[in-house]
Design an enzyme around this catalytic site. Structure first.
Site, PDB file in Angstrom:
ATOM      1  N   GLU A 113      -6.162  -5.097  10.053  1.00  0.00           N
ATOM      2  CA  GLU A 113      -5.213  -4.025  10.332  1.00  0.00           C
ATOM      3  C   GLU A 113      -5.649  -3.261  11.578  1.00  0.00           C
ATOM      4  O   GLU A 113      -6.488  -2.338  11.479  1.00  0.00           O
ATOM      5  CB  GLU A 113      -5.161  -3.037   9.163  1.00  0.00           C
ATOM      6  CG  GLU A 113      -4.659  -3.624   7.876  1.00  0.00           C
ATOM      7  CD  GLU A 113      -4.009  -2.542   7.012  1.00  0.00           C
ATOM      8  OE1 GLU A 113      -2.811  -2.661   6.745  1.00  0.00           O
ATOM      9  OE2 GLU A 113      -4.696  -1.574   6.654  1.00  0.00           O
ATOM     10  N   SER A 138       2.548  -2.058  10.537  1.00  0.00           N
ATOM     11  CA  SER A 138       3.957  -2.128  10.938  1.00  0.00           C
ATOM     12  C   SER A 138       4.627  -3.455  10.581  1.00  0.00           C
ATOM     13  O   SER A 138       5.457  -3.981  11.335  1.00  0.00           O
ATOM     14  CB  SER A 138       4.104  -1.832  12.437  1.00  0.00           C
ATOM     15  OG  SER A 138       3.677  -0.501  12.714  1.00  0.00           O
ATOM     16  N   ASN A 140       0.862  -1.182   0.000  1.00  0.00           N
ATOM     17  CA  ASN A 140       0.000   0.000   0.000  1.00  0.00           C
ATOM     18  C   ASN A 140       0.899   1.232   0.000  1.00  0.00           C
ATOM     19  O   ASN A 140       1.426   1.619   1.029  1.00  0.00           O
ATOM     20  CB  ASN A 140      -0.907  -0.026   1.247  1.00  0.00           C
ATOM     21  CG  ASN A 140      -1.780   1.215   1.339  1.00  0.00           C
ATOM     22  OD1 ASN A 140      -1.848   2.015   0.400  1.00  0.00           O
ATOM     23  ND2 ASN A 140      -2.447   1.381   2.477  1.00  0.00           N
ATOM     24  N   TRP A 141       1.046   1.834  -1.172  1.00  0.00           N
ATOM     25  CA  TRP A 141       1.993   2.958  -1.315  1.00  0.00           C
ATOM     26  C   TRP A 141       1.405   4.292  -0.861  1.00  0.00           C
ATOM     27  O   TRP A 141       2.065   5.331  -0.958  1.00  0.00           O
ATOM     28  CB  TRP A 141       2.478   3.054  -2.766  1.00  0.00           C
ATOM     29  CG  TRP A 141       3.468   1.997  -3.139  1.00  0.00           C
ATOM     30  CD1 TRP A 141       4.034   1.070  -2.297  1.00  0.00           C
ATOM     31  CD2 TRP A 141       4.042   1.758  -4.434  1.00  0.00           C
ATOM     32  NE1 TRP A 141       4.915   0.263  -2.983  1.00  0.00           N
ATOM     33  CE2 TRP A 141       4.933   0.672  -4.308  1.00  0.00           C
ATOM     34  CE3 TRP A 141       3.880   2.335  -5.682  1.00  0.00           C
ATOM     35  CZ2 TRP A 141       5.672   0.168  -5.382  1.00  0.00           C
ATOM     36  CZ3 TRP A 141       4.613   1.839  -6.757  1.00  0.00           C
ATOM     37  CH2 TRP A 141       5.495   0.769  -6.605  1.00  0.00           C
ATOM     38  N   LYS A 142       0.156   4.246  -0.409  1.00  0.00           N
ATOM     39  CA  LYS A 142      -0.482   5.472   0.119  1.00  0.00           C
ATOM     40  C   LYS A 142      -0.180   6.656  -0.810  1.00  0.00           C
ATOM     41  O   LYS A 142      -0.310   6.530  -2.025  1.00  0.00           O
ATOM     42  CB  LYS A 142      -0.025   5.720   1.560  1.00  0.00           C
ATOM     43  CG  LYS A 142      -0.224   4.466   2.434  1.00  0.00           C
ATOM     44  CD  LYS A 142      -0.142   4.709   3.912  1.00  0.00           C
ATOM     45  CE  LYS A 142      -0.341   3.401   4.661  1.00  0.00           C
ATOM     46  NZ  LYS A 142      -0.507   3.555   6.079  1.00  0.00           N
ATOM     47  N   HIS A 198      -9.846   1.162   4.178  1.00  0.00           N
ATOM     48  CA  HIS A 198      -8.613   1.355   4.944  1.00  0.00           C
ATOM     49  C   HIS A 198      -8.897   2.318   6.094  1.00  0.00           C
ATOM     50  O   HIS A 198      -9.692   3.249   5.950  1.00  0.00           O
ATOM     51  CB  HIS A 198      -7.510   1.915   4.035  1.00  0.00           C
ATOM     52  CG  HIS A 198      -6.185   1.942   4.716  1.00  0.00           C
ATOM     53  ND1 HIS A 198      -5.825   2.958   5.576  1.00  0.00           N
ATOM     54  CD2 HIS A 198      -5.149   1.074   4.693  1.00  0.00           C
ATOM     55  CE1 HIS A 198      -4.615   2.705   6.057  1.00  0.00           C
ATOM     56  NE2 HIS A 198      -4.185   1.561   5.533  1.00  0.00           N
TER      57      HIS A 198
HETATM   58  P1  PGA Z   1       2.301   0.447   7.724  1.00  0.00           P
HETATM   59  O1  PGA Z   1       0.886   0.655   7.012  1.00  0.00           O
HETATM   60  O2  PGA Z   1       2.884  -0.838   7.189  1.00  0.00           O
HETATM   61  O3  PGA Z   1       3.089   1.648   7.361  1.00  0.00           O
HETATM   62  O4  PGA Z   1       2.014   0.340   9.209  1.00  0.00           O
HETATM   63  C1  PGA Z   1       0.038  -0.414   6.743  1.00  0.00           C
HETATM   64  C2  PGA Z   1      -1.242   0.067   6.127  1.00  0.00           C
HETATM   65  O5  PGA Z   1      -1.697   1.173   6.461  1.00  0.00           O
HETATM   66  O6  PGA Z   1      -1.832  -0.612   5.261  1.00  0.00           O
END
Ligand code: PGA
Length: 239
Positions: free
Chosen positions: A162, A200, A10-12, A92
């Protein structure tokens, strides 16, 4: 044969175009045991579809909660699907908390993804307050039921557990805590239910999480944005 693992990146809103180009130039990992799913910003969708290699698929990070129409700034499931996008991240926690997405909107998005050719990746998870109150399983089951709105999970869907407090924090639940949620979801929706863990995840913890909690892979944010780091996660996941 071992089930295929999903490593979902997930590259946000982390990358500019140069970073996306560099990733695809450098990422050489290819293993049929791992389906790598890249979720870039919507503007980089076509680039990612053009550059993807074997055992790799592209996902959207979100879809509109309506079909084609007057919705400035939104992208419909149908529009992503026609670009060659095979998966859609839905619900999400950043969409829920920062953009006010309700269970009702998420249910509509899930339905629209399902009737398109995309496989939905439905994100669910408890806040730290809900965890402290011992409600992790109840919250996850409630969110899934609300999103399904009477529908079924079926083969063509991935659930991403998540915990909100674990995203971007460096903290993760114990593997026993993740397993409790994974088992509860499979208990409710069938043992074949595909469920990944996110929050994380790194090359250091991915193997333990997958093997001890029995999940089908991981949804990775921050640690997924460079070829080097995503390769390390994919390799560690199958070690
Ligand atoms: P993170 O994000 O690995 O940076 O904690 C995970 C996500 O939001 O899908």
């Amino acid at each position: 044969m071992k089930k295929q693992l999903f490593i979902i990146a997930n590259w946000k809103m982390y990358q500019n175009e140069q970073a996306v180009e560099s990733f695809f130039e450098e990422f050489a990992y290819n293993n049929e045991a791992v389906q790598v799913i890249i979720a870039p910003s919507a503007i980089h969708t076509s680039l990612a579809v053009a550059k993807k290699t074997e055992n790799m698929a592209i996902s959207s990070q979100n879809i509109a909660s309506e079909e084609l129409g007057a919705l400035t700034g939104e992208v419909a499931a149908e529009q992503f699907a026609e670009q060659g996008v095979d998966f859609a991240i839905i619900g999400h926690s950043e969409r829920r908390s920062l953009f006010g997405e309700t269970d009702e909107m998420i249910a509509k998005k899930l339905y629209l993804a399902k009737i398109s050719t995309m496989t939905p990746i439905l994100c669910v998870g408890e806040t730290s307050e809900e965890k402290a109150a011992g409600q992790s399983v109840a919250v996850v089951l409630r969110q899934i039921a609300a999103a399904l709105n009477g529908g079924v999970v079926g083969e063509n869907m991935i659930i991403a557990y998540e915990p909100v407090w674990a995203i971007g924090s460096g903290a993760t639940p114990t593997t026993a805590e993740i397993k409790m949620v994974v088992d509860a979801v499979r208990g409710a929706y069938g043992v074949e239910t595909r469920i990944v863990y996110g929050g994380s995840v790194s090359a250091d913890n991915v193997y333990t999480i997958i093997s001890e909690a029995g999940c089908d892979g991981a949804l990775v944010g921050k640690a997924s944005t460079t070829a080097e780091s995503l390769t390390a996660i994919c390799q560690a996941a199958t070690r």
